[in-house]
Motif scaffolding. Structure first.
Motif, PDB file in Angstrom:
ATOM      1  N   ARG A 181       0.837  -1.198   0.000  1.00 10.78           N
ATOM      2  CA  ARG A 181       0.000   0.000   0.000  1.00 10.78           C
ATOM      3  C   ARG A 181       0.871   1.246   0.000  1.00 10.78           C
ATOM      4  NH1 ARG A 181      -5.224  -1.083   1.230  1.00 10.78           N
ATOM      5  NH2 ARG A 181      -5.589   1.060   1.907  1.00 10.78           N
ATOM      6  N   THR A 219      -3.690   4.375  11.271  1.00 11.13           N
ATOM      7  CA  THR A 219      -3.742   3.864   9.898  1.00 11.13           C
ATOM      8  C   THR A 219      -2.349   3.808   9.285  1.00 11.13           C
ATOM      9  OG1 THR A 219      -5.996   4.704   9.590  1.00 11.13           O
ATOM     10  CG2 THR A 219      -4.731   4.236   7.596  1.00 11.13           C
ATOM     11  N   THR A 223      -0.569   0.491   7.897  1.00 12.78           N
ATOM     12  CA  THR A 223       0.028   0.435   6.553  1.00 12.78           C
ATOM     13  C   THR A 223       1.446  -0.101   6.617  1.00 12.78           C
ATOM     14  OG1 THR A 223      -1.337   2.314   5.834  1.00 12.78           O
ATOM     15  CG2 THR A 223       0.623   1.810   4.520  1.00 12.78           C
ATOM     16  N   TRP A 241      -6.857  -6.499   3.814  1.00 12.05           N
ATOM     17  CA  TRP A 241      -7.031  -5.162   4.391  1.00 12.05           C
ATOM     18  C   TRP A 241      -8.483  -4.745   4.211  1.00 12.05           C
ATOM     19  CZ3 TRP A 241      -3.344  -1.253   6.106  1.00 12.05           C
ATOM     20  CH2 TRP A 241      -3.911   0.000   6.323  1.00 12.05           C
ATOM     21  N   GLU A 243     -10.881  -1.516   4.977  1.00 10.48           N
ATOM     22  CA  GLU A 243     -10.921  -0.125   5.400  1.00 10.48           C
ATOM     23  C   GLU A 243     -12.270   0.208   6.016  1.00 10.48           C
ATOM     24  OE1 GLU A 243      -9.612   2.728   2.504  1.00 10.48           O
ATOM     25  OE2 GLU A 243      -8.408   1.216   1.490  1.00 10.48           O
ATOM     26  N   SER A 244     -12.211   0.997   7.078  1.00  9.87           N
ATOM     27  CA  SER A 244     -13.409   1.545   7.716  1.00  9.87           C
ATOM     28  C   SER A 244     -14.511   0.515   7.892  1.00  9.87           C
ATOM     29  CB  SER A 244     -13.967   2.731   6.921  1.00  9.87           C
ATOM     30  OG  SER A 244     -14.991   3.360   7.642  1.00  9.87           O
ATOM     31  N   SER A 245     -14.334  -0.378   8.827  1.00 13.27           N
ATOM     32  CA  SER A 245     -15.356  -1.391   9.105  1.00 13.27           C
ATOM     33  C   SER A 245     -16.498  -0.801   9.922  1.00 13.27           C
ATOM     34  CB  SER A 245     -14.735  -2.566   9.859  1.00 13.27           C
ATOM     35  OG  SER A 245     -14.026  -2.129  10.983  1.00 13.27           O
ATOM     36  N   LYS A 253     -15.705  -6.909   1.496  1.00  5.78           N
ATOM     37  CA  LYS A 253     -14.279  -6.600   1.285  1.00  5.78           C
ATOM     38  C   LYS A 253     -13.436  -7.876   1.300  1.00  5.78           C
ATOM     39  CE  LYS A 253     -14.367  -1.981   1.362  1.00  5.78           C
ATOM     40  NZ  LYS A 253     -13.796  -1.109   0.321  1.00  5.78           N
ATOM     41  N   ASP A 291      -9.104  -1.741   9.743  1.00 10.42           N
ATOM     42  CA  ASP A 291      -8.761  -0.355  10.049  1.00 10.42           C
ATOM     43  C   ASP A 291      -9.998   0.446  10.427  1.00 10.42           C
ATOM     44  OD1 ASP A 291      -7.121   1.875  10.326  1.00 10.42           O
ATOM     45  OD2 ASP A 291      -7.466   2.517   8.254  1.00 10.42           O
ATOM     46  N   ASP A 292      -9.865   1.241  11.513  1.00 10.16           N
ATOM     47  CA  ASP A 292     -10.905   2.186  11.927  1.00 10.16           C
ATOM     48  C   ASP A 292     -12.182   1.479  12.358  1.00 10.16           C
ATOM     49  OD1 ASP A 292     -11.810   4.719  12.488  1.00 10.16           O
ATOM     50  OD2 ASP A 292     -12.528   5.119  10.463  1.00 10.16           O
TER      51      ASP A 292
END
Length: 828
Positions: A181, A219, A223, A241, A243-245, A253, A291-292
């Motif tokens: 990434r 984050t 990464t 990976w 993002e924003s679950s 995803k 993440d998040d």
């Protein structure tokens, strides 16, 4: 037969005109040729008609048989489709990727089966018509067309069935699935990254939780972890990976990453998706990077196999909410902290790209960087905003704005928009109000939990509770939630919390700007003001904080009918004008503490009929207004450490008489300077029930204090000072109903020169802090002789009596020997 029918149909479509009159007028040789041609044409027509009739008869008269054949063919195709899907599933378990040929074939049966089902449903009606009318009825053409469709569909299914047999399903996929990434150079994350790396190598750690403030670099850290897993040796089959679950896309995803099949995922329900995910990942060693995360992600419901030493898989999540890490049962929970000063300055320099080497500008720039509190996102935003600024005046202005009213710095509002997501997670408006209330305190100032809860209670934010004890319990719960949301930070001292500077600024931005209509704040705390703000600024305020300034006089009459909280503590107040309180009758919380030169209050304080919390501690007051009884709603009154009032005990006695009339009083903190005043105080059941802090100073009337008289109260803190004549703090004659100091957590004994021990503390099972200082005759904490006498009355003493003791401070005890009964303080 089908082939012949198609040929006859073609001939039929191209047959010549049948009108014989067109041939009569031709020349002889042409007539001859025409006769020949005519004969051939007639034969063709007869043949065509025969084929047509035979074809129609074939389609119509055999419709019943074809109907049964189509039904069997559809069932066979459906079975073949299921077999191919099962083969694909088994192949995926062996990490074999289906070939494009297989995937293409799987897209075809569904429409063919749907078409066949429609023909099968219609066939019953057509067959019934033929039974009644025969194969050569007037509906022959319609039956013929339908029979033709059935025959065609039968042929198409036969072809599709023949194509649905494959020598192999596909090829085995490559082992590694790690995508690098994009990232930027990070500063100050090395030690945290090392902790994560060691956790990934620890077989006993399956789930790793990373929590911290918004913008702290979680984050960026994740990464770095992802890219670290790209480098050889690669130990995982797949790294996923998500993002924003915060949204419900975790399954989608994951499915996009592992691709169990090419069937559209949107057509599958959650349980089916979970089964597919589990089937694939249970055969792989994986790392899932979430993440998040804002709420519990149930790995089982998603289909994620539980990471274990046996499968070697890992889950790493980042969140702002520390309780999410616990809810997901993370075996390793790591806080991602703000940067220290050196690292923050390094990062700031990277973002600001200095073009000016002027040492004075750099010095101011360091101060600007310090205002960011080590928060990487703040350093990034402010650094970029100040890029290209070479004049010192620009930097001085930025420093001033960030120091006094950071929310006016345009660029930093981007940061507040990010941080305010944490505020929005608070589900109740009351909890949001409790958080915003904390911005009244000065930047960087630790906040005493109990005081904060008292203010919440006085302001009505906890008014669902009548009792301060119930409010305290709920208040501590609110604080825990705010700490978990990373809006509060736990101070080094357990009794205190604090706000990160940027979080406090964000709270002020919300209170003073975004939600100004209902939460108007004026906060000028700790700014070294020598005068109060202009009267016009008070008009629409609901909460004001002018604490920790140098204001001497309040010689004006403000007009602020909406104000409910006013903090004037820790100033240099000397005079408050008589009419100052007359227009703030809705005031509920007033803090005048730590104004040591404030010797009297105006009589107008009796106008504060809505007042519920009044803090007068550590002031220079010599007496209280006689009309204190007018404050009929008062629930919390703090009078501790008012040393000058101790010199006129008759006034203190009068005070106690006034306090008796305050029937709503829930919490009282006060000084008492005589045994007679203490006895009168204890004679009031109402006052006994609300006393939480008691300072006993200069008790010179007796050599003995019957501290047992203070037992079974709400008393949390006791300070005994300057009682030089006193020799005993407890009478040996302990009553048989076993008195206790269950609430007592803090005890300070100082300048009691004739005291020799503190054995009575054996009756305080929850003691957390004990200070004994400047006691010339003090020899022991516990006396064996007195311990045995206490035991004779109350029974066996608990050997874990002082397990909750955290602080033991012994200072200037020249006759100190030891303490008897080692088990009682063995852990100190």
């Amino acid at each position: 037969m089908t082939h012949n029918f198609i040929k006859s149909e073609s001939t039929y479509r191209s047959k010549p005109p049948s009108d014989s009159s067109l041939l009569v007028n031709q020349t002889p040789h042409l007539i001859m040729g025409s006769l020949c041609t005519f004969q051939i044409g007639i034969d063709t027509i007869i043949s065509d008609c025969r084929d047509c009739i035979v074809g129609q008869a074939c389609y119509t008269c055999k419709l019943k048989r074809n109907h049964k054949a189509l039904t069997r063919a559809r069932e066979n195709l459906e079975a073949r489709k299921g077999d191919v899907n099962d083969s694909v599933a088994r192949a995926e378990q062996q990490l074999i990727k289906p070939s494009n040929e297989v995937k293409l074939w799987l897209t075809r049966p569904e429409k063919t089966i749907e078409k066949a089902e429609k023909l099968i449903d219609r066939a019953s009606g057509e067959i019934e018509k033929l039974r009644l009318a025969g194969c050569f009825s007037k509906d022959c053409k319609s039956s013929y067309k339908f029979g033709k469709q059935v025959a065609r569909e039968l042929k198409e299914i036969g072809v599709l069935l023949n194509e649905g047999y494959f020598d192999k399903i596909g090829e085995k996929e490559a082992a590694s699935k790690v995508e690098r990434r994009p990232s930027e150079p990070t500063v100050g994350l090395g030690s945290t990254l090392s902790l994560v790396r060691s956790s990934l190598e620890d077989n006993n750690v399956g789930i790793i939780g990373l929590y911290g403030l918004g913008g702290v670099g979680k984050t960026s850290l994740l990464t770095e972890i992802n890219n670290m897993l790209c480098d050889p040796p690669i130990r995982y089959d797949v790294v996923i990976w998500v993002e924003s679950s915060r949204s419900d896309t975790v399954q989608e995803k994951i499915c996009e990453k592992i691709r169990p099949s090419d069937e559209p995922w949107k057509k599958k329900v959650g349980g089916e998706m979970a089964q597919d995910i589990y089937r694939i990942l249970s055969q792989r060693k994986f790392v899932l990077l979430l993440d998040d995360v804002w709420k519990l992600v149930n790995l089982k419901d998603v289909g994620i196999p539980n990471p274990s030493p046996e499968n070697g898989s890992k889950v790493v999540l980042t969140t702002r909410l520390s309780h999410v890490c616990r809810a997901m049962r993370a075996q390793r929970i790591i806080e991602v902290k703000c940067l220290g000063e050196p690292e923050a300055w390094t990062l700031f320099q990277q973002k600001v790209t200095f073009t000016n080497s002027d040492p004075e500008v750099r010095e101011v720039a360091k101060s600007v960087a310090a205002e960011c509190g080590g928060l990487p996102l703040a350093l990034d935003i402010i650094g970029r905003a100040m890029t290209g600024k070479t004049r010192r005046e620009s930097w001085d202005f930025a420093k001033k704005v960030l120091k006094n009213s950071a929310h006016k710095f345009v660029e930093i509002r981007k940061l507040y928009s990010v941080l305010s997501d944490s505020y929005e997670t608070l589900l109740r408006d009351r909890m949001k109000s409790c958080f915003l209330y904390s911005s009244l305190f000065p930047e960087g100032s630790p906040i005493l939990k109990s005081s904060l809860i008292n203010y919440w209670f006085g302001e009505g934010l906890l008014d669902m509770f009548e009792s301060i004890n119930d409010a305290l319990t709920h208040g501590h719960y609110v604080i825990e939630q705010l700490v978990s949301a990373n809006l509060f930070q736990q101070d080094e001292k357990d009794d205190y919390v604090k706000l990160h500077d940027v979080i406090r600024d964000m709270a002020l931005w919300i209170a003073c700007g975004r939600e100004a209509a209902g939460k108007r704040f004026l906060v000028q705390a700790g700014l070294q003001l020598t005068e109060a703000p202009k009267v016009g600024n008070w008009k629409d305020m609901r909460r004001m904080s002018l604490m920790q300034n140098e204001i001497k006089n309040l010689s004006f009459i403000p007009r602020c009918p909406k104000i409910e909280t006013l903090f004037l503590n820790s100033n240099d107040l000397q005079v408050i004008k008589g009419g100052f309180f007359q227009s703030i009758r809705n005031l509920r919380v007033l803090n005048l503490s730590d104004n040591r030169n404030l010797t009297r209050l105006p009589e107008g304080i009796s106008e504060l009929v809505s007042l519920e919390c009044l803090d007068l501690s550590s002031t220079g007051l010599r007496e209280l207004p006689i009309k204190l009884e007018s404050l009929s709603k008062l629930k919390l009154l703090d009078l501790k450490n008012i040393k000058k009032m101790e010199r006129i005990p008759q006034k203190l006695i009068r005070l106690i008489e006034e306090l008796r009339r305050l029937q709503d009083l829930n919490m009282l903190s006060t000084h008492i300077g005589s045994i007679s005043a203490l006895e009168r105080f204890l004679s009031s059941h109402n006052l006994r029930g609300c006393m939480v802090e008691l300072w006993l100073h200069t008790l010179s009337e007796s050599e003995e204090l019957n501290v047992i008289s203070l037992a079974n109260m709400k008393l949390e803190s006791l300070n005994v000072c300057n009682c030089e004549i006193m020799k005993e703090v407890i009478r040996i004659q302990i009553p048989t109903n076993t008195p206790r100091f269950d609430k007592l957590g803090t005890v300070e004994i100082s300048f009691g020169h004739n005291l020799k021990d503190t054995t009575w503390l054996i009756l305080a099972p929850n003691l957390k802090s004990l200070t004994v200082a400047f006691c010339q005759e003090m020899e022991k904490i516990m006396s064996k002789h007195k311990l045995s006498e206490v035991a004779n009355v109350v029974g066996d003493l608990d050997s874990k009596q002082f397990d909750k003791l955290q602080i033991l401070w012994l200072n200037t005890l020249p006759n100190w020997k030891a303490y008897a009964g080692k088990p009682y303080l063995s852990h100190v």
